[in-house]
Design a protein around this motif. Structure first.
Motif, PDB file in Angstrom:
ATOM      1  N   ILE A 177      23.126 -43.144  27.578  1.00 51.59           N
ATOM      2  CA  ILE A 177      23.807 -42.392  26.518  1.00 51.59           C
ATOM      3  C   ILE A 177      25.301 -42.692  26.575  1.00 51.59           C
ATOM      4  O   ILE A 177      25.900 -42.736  27.658  1.00 51.59           O
ATOM      5  CB  ILE A 177      23.551 -40.876  26.652  1.00 51.59           C
ATOM      6  CG1 ILE A 177      22.087 -40.543  26.333  1.00 51.59           C
ATOM      7  CG2 ILE A 177      24.459 -40.091  25.715  1.00 51.59           C
ATOM      8  CD1 ILE A 177      21.756 -39.068  26.435  1.00 51.59           C
ATOM      9  N   TYR A 178      25.899 -42.880  25.394  1.00 56.38           N
ATOM     10  CA  TYR A 178      27.335 -43.098  25.253  1.00 56.38           C
ATOM     11  C   TYR A 178      27.858 -42.137  24.183  1.00 56.38           C
ATOM     12  O   TYR A 178      27.125 -41.740  23.279  1.00 56.38           O
ATOM     13  CB  TYR A 178      27.642 -44.534  24.824  1.00 56.38           C
ATOM     14  CG  TYR A 178      26.914 -45.570  25.632  1.00 56.38           C
ATOM     15  CD1 TYR A 178      27.399 -46.024  26.849  1.00 56.38           C
ATOM     16  CD2 TYR A 178      25.706 -46.099  25.175  1.00 56.38           C
ATOM     17  CE1 TYR A 178      26.719 -46.960  27.597  1.00 56.38           C
ATOM     18  CE2 TYR A 178      25.011 -47.044  25.914  1.00 56.38           C
ATOM     19  CZ  TYR A 178      25.516 -47.478  27.125  1.00 56.38           C
ATOM     20  OH  TYR A 178      24.835 -48.400  27.859  1.00 56.38           O
ATOM     21  N   LYS A 179      29.146 -41.815  24.274  1.00 56.42           N
ATOM     22  CA  LYS A 179      29.779 -40.978  23.257  1.00 56.42           C
ATOM     23  C   LYS A 179      30.955 -41.745  22.663  1.00 56.42           C
ATOM     24  O   LYS A 179      31.797 -42.271  23.387  1.00 56.42           O
ATOM     25  CB  LYS A 179      30.265 -39.663  23.861  1.00 56.42           C
ATOM     26  CG  LYS A 179      30.728 -38.645  22.823  1.00 56.42           C
ATOM     27  CD  LYS A 179      31.072 -37.312  23.483  1.00 56.42           C
ATOM     28  CE  LYS A 179      31.418 -36.246  22.446  1.00 56.42           C
ATOM     29  NZ  LYS A 179      31.747 -34.946  23.086  1.00 56.42           N
ATOM     30  N   GLY A 209      32.887 -38.837  18.533  1.00 58.82           N
ATOM     31  CA  GLY A 209      32.184 -37.571  18.364  1.00 58.82           C
ATOM     32  C   GLY A 209      30.681 -37.682  18.215  1.00 58.82           C
ATOM     33  O   GLY A 209      29.992 -36.655  18.135  1.00 58.82           O
ATOM     34  N   LYS A 210      30.148 -38.900  18.191  1.00 59.31           N
ATOM     35  CA  LYS A 210      28.704 -39.117  18.062  1.00 59.31           C
ATOM     36  C   LYS A 210      28.115 -39.549  19.409  1.00 59.31           C
ATOM     37  O   LYS A 210      28.806 -40.131  20.260  1.00 59.31           O
ATOM     38  CB  LYS A 210      28.417 -40.190  17.009  1.00 59.31           C
ATOM     39  CG  LYS A 210      28.875 -39.838  15.594  1.00 59.31           C
ATOM     40  CD  LYS A 210      28.019 -38.738  14.991  1.00 59.31           C
ATOM     41  CE  LYS A 210      28.386 -38.514  13.529  1.00 59.31           C
ATOM     42  NZ  LYS A 210      27.553 -37.459  12.901  1.00 59.31           N
ATOM     43  N   TYR A 211      26.834 -39.271  19.591  1.00 60.63           N
ATOM     44  CA  TYR A 211      26.125 -39.655  20.802  1.00 60.63           C
ATOM     45  C   TYR A 211      25.182 -40.809  20.466  1.00 60.63           C
ATOM     46  O   TYR A 211      24.436 -40.751  19.477  1.00 60.63           O
ATOM     47  CB  TYR A 211      25.341 -38.478  21.367  1.00 60.63           C
ATOM     48  CG  TYR A 211      26.237 -37.349  21.817  1.00 60.63           C
ATOM     49  CD1 TYR A 211      26.684 -37.268  23.134  1.00 60.63           C
ATOM     50  CD2 TYR A 211      26.673 -36.376  20.915  1.00 60.63           C
ATOM     51  CE1 TYR A 211      27.520 -36.241  23.549  1.00 60.63           C
ATOM     52  CE2 TYR A 211      27.506 -35.351  21.317  1.00 60.63           C
ATOM     53  CZ  TYR A 211      27.927 -35.279  22.634  1.00 60.63           C
ATOM     54  OH  TYR A 211      28.761 -34.266  23.032  1.00 60.63           O
ATOM     55  N   TYR A 212      25.225 -41.825  21.304  1.00 65.30           N
ATOM     56  CA  TYR A 212      24.397 -43.009  21.097  1.00 65.30           C
ATOM     57  C   TYR A 212      23.448 -43.166  22.282  1.00 65.30           C
ATOM     58  O   TYR A 212      23.868 -43.082  23.442  1.00 65.30           O
ATOM     59  CB  TYR A 212      25.260 -44.258  20.964  1.00 65.30           C
ATOM     60  CG  TYR A 212      26.099 -44.273  19.710  1.00 65.30           C
ATOM     61  CD1 TYR A 212      25.665 -44.921  18.558  1.00 65.30           C
ATOM     62  CD2 TYR A 212      27.341 -43.622  19.668  1.00 65.30           C
ATOM     63  CE1 TYR A 212      26.438 -44.924  17.402  1.00 65.30           C
ATOM     64  CE2 TYR A 212      28.117 -43.624  18.521  1.00 65.30           C
ATOM     65  CZ  TYR A 212      27.660 -44.280  17.388  1.00 65.30           C
ATOM     66  OH  TYR A 212      28.416 -44.280  16.236  1.00 65.30           O
ATOM     67  N   LEU A 213      22.200 -43.414  21.993  1.00 63.39           N
ATOM     68  CA  LEU A 213      21.174 -43.662  23.012  1.00 63.39           C
ATOM     69  C   LEU A 213      20.734 -45.112  22.872  1.00 63.39           C
ATOM     70  O   LEU A 213      20.207 -45.507  21.824  1.00 63.39           O
ATOM     71  CB  LEU A 213      19.988 -42.728  22.816  1.00 63.39           C
ATOM     72  CG  LEU A 213      18.760 -42.986  23.704  1.00 63.39           C
ATOM     73  CD1 LEU A 213      19.067 -42.671  25.167  1.00 63.39           C
ATOM     74  CD2 LEU A 213      17.563 -42.165  23.215  1.00 63.39           C
TER      75      LEU A 213
END
Length: 582
Positions: free
Chosen positions: A251-253, A256-260
């Motif tokens: 997971i990365y941020k 303001g969005k979270y990416y998987l």
């Protein structure tokens, strides 16, 4: 896996080498003890691709870590980057590398370097520790390494440190199943673990159907919080397509969005990397419309300088404020074998839009890359890890053994000893095919075309004594080339150990044996040109005689032998030899 050496050989041994070259008799040569002594190793890589693609001043070669360094994960603290790889049942476990620029890497040790951290003493080489994740938590200035240990009943574990160069804690055992865990630390201080797992009981839809789960993580107790687990991806990008082996999640941020980001398609020919987005670390996660963002699966099988199986990636912000991704891939030889194993590659990542995409990761990959601006290529110099074609010479004369040398299922120190004469290997009562620690010091094969040459001083006392070299894929797929005794004579033997099928027993075949004189040290050599391997010996270190002719390297590749490792080249000794010279 990876992965300094051992006190200087004496002037006397140096003189022996010179005497051998000049053809002078060794009248005063003392009878060696029964413990094998290895005084020198020279590994030389000679791949054609590096001759065809010489580097310009602003270029470096990909992969950045050649040989069996799979499943890379990366993190950053300030200007320091740290990278780890899988090591399975190799010991010490989880090689760790440091860089300031993502080009020049130094191995600083291993994360799991104590038996209290890693118990693999009765484990097949492709078991042990899988898919480590490394993450820096700025909230408490601590590094975490999390992994799955398929040995010793460990399960999923985490270790931590304030300084990766100063050693790591003993493991904290985590209370969840599944594999490939990684940690994510949010800006608000909360922490999470994501990992691959089986679907809920009774909900498996097809073979290879997996899910990604997330847990909240208690940083004070170093444990997942019971009852917080949640499935955030079921199957993969599109369940209707029956995607297999969604795994290796991170997971990365950003903004303001979270990416998987996950691997999908299994670790072979359909391997890929895919990406999802969410407003929350616990989902729901929506796949990008342009997945996959990295793969080599769509291109002609016979393409030149083929790179394949690309996936299992991790992202990091580079020193030039541009994102980069490290990932595993393979470079098959002319027979489509993968003897060098799954290696660590890097590519720049374009994250100028909503979703990241690996630059040139969706076209056939090239063998070299442009360096980040302002970076100088020092690979192979000043202690930095080499790549391309290189020669590595080990005289076993340094205070500590180089981290590239590894054991199997146990510490190297249990069988090796620093002496003035060279590296002594005290033979165990186990042989290469047993699921026990063996007295073997291994170096990863890093090229398709190479030579691996060592000098051995040894006189076996009985038929059960043997010392020499091995080309090793696993305990059931390997070659042994060494000296033993039959009656009053010494013999050099070459044995092939192979499994007709991966589930059957090992069939051993003596390919050749030859009577030799061991009054002076003998030089042993393994060399390969793609799938063609040769084993040779020399009395003077110059003129080599091949024993057994050219043999196939097929059993040193995972597509034949199974498992997940690349071929290893070993200095081997045993008191349990069962090879009988013909």
């Amino acid at each position: 896996m990876n992965k300094k050496n051992i006190p200087l050989m004496t002037i006397l041994l140096a003189l022996f080498a010179l005497v051998g070259f000049n053809g002078i008799e060794n009248h005063d040569y003392p009878a060696p003890k029964n413990t094998p002594v290895f005084t020198k190793v020279v590994y030389q890589g000679n791949d054609q691709v590096y001759k065809d693609y010489p580097l310009e001043a602003d270029e470096f070669y990909n992969p950045i870590l050649q040989g069996c360094y799979p499943d890379p994960a990366i993190t950053r603290k300030g200007d320091d980057y740290y990278l780890v790889c899988s090591s399975f049942a190799m010991f010490p476990g989880v090689p760790i590398f440091h860089s300031k620029d993502l080009v020049n890497w130094t191995q600083i040790g291993h994360v799991l370097d104590r038996v209290s951290q890693l118990d693999v003493h009765d484990t097949g080489i492709s078991q042990g520790v899988y898919a480590p994740g490394i993450t820096y938590n700025p909230n408490n200035d601590t590094f975490y390494m999390i992994t799955t240990a398929f040995a010793g009943g460990a399960g999923n574990i985490v270790v931590k440190t304030k300084d990766p160069k100063a050693g790591w804690s003993d493991p904290y055992h985590l209370k969840f199943n599944g594999i490939d865990p990684s940690l994510f630390f949010d800006d608000d201080g909360k922490a999470y673990v994501v990992h691959n797992d089986a679907p809920d009981e009774g909900k498996e839809l097809y073979s290879g159907h997996r899910v990604i789960k997330i847990w909240e993580y208690d940083v004070e107790k170093d444990q997942v919080i019971s009852g917080t687990d949640k499935i955030i991806v079921d199957g993969g990008v599109d369940l209707a397509d029956k995607p297999i082996w969604i795994e290796a999640p991170h997971i990365y941020k950003k903004d303001g969005k979270y990416y998987l980001m996950c691997a999908e398609g299994g670790t072979g020919g359909w391997h890929s990397e895919v990406i999802f987005i969410s407003d929350s670390p616990t989902g729901p996660f929506v796949p990008a419309p342009s997945n996959p963002i990295l793969t080599q699966r769509y291109f002609p099988k016979e393409r030149e300088n083929k790179v394949d199986w690309a996936g299992h990636a991790d992202l990091v912000l580079g020193p030039d404020d541009k994102y980069y991704g490290v990932f595993l891939a393979v470079r098959p030889n002319e027979e489509n074998r993968v003897n060098t194993g799954r290696e660590t590659f890097i590519l720049p990542v374009d994250w100028s839009g909503t979703f990241p995409v690996f630059e040139n990761g969706l076209i056939p990959m090239e063998p070299k890359l442009k360096m980040p601006e302002g970076v100088e290529n020092k690979m192979g110099q000043e202690g930095f890890f080499p790549n391309g074609n290189f020669t590595y010479t080990e005289n076993f004369s340094s205070e500590k053994l180089d981290y590239r040398w590894i054991g199997l299922r146990g510490p190297r120190e249990a069988f090796m000893k620093q002496t003035k004469k060279g590296l002594e290997i005290t033979p165990f009562d186990t042989h290469i095919e047993e699921l026990k620690p063996t007295s073997t010091l291994f170096y990863r094969q890093q090229h398709d075309s190479f030579s691996f040459t060592t000098t051995l001083e040894y006189q076996p006392k009985s038929e059960t004594d043997l010392a020499g070299v091995t080309a090793f894929q696993n305990e059931g797929s390997n070659y042994v080339f060494g000296v033993t005794k039959k009656g009053d004579d010494y013999f050099l033997v070459l044995e092939k150990n192979a499994r007709p099928n991966r589930r059957g027993g090992t069939v051993s075949e003596i390919i050749a044996s030859e009577k030799v004189d061991l009054k002076a040290p003998i030089h042993l050599q393994i060399k390969a040109n793609g799938d063609k391997y040769e084993f040779a010996y020399s009395a003077d270190g110059t003129e080599f005689t091949t024993v057994g002719g050219v043999v196939s390297g097929d059993i040193l590749s995972t597509d034949v032998a199974g498992g997940f490792t690349g071929a290893l080249l070993g200095l081997y000794a045993t008191k349990a030899n069962d090879i009988v010279p013909q």
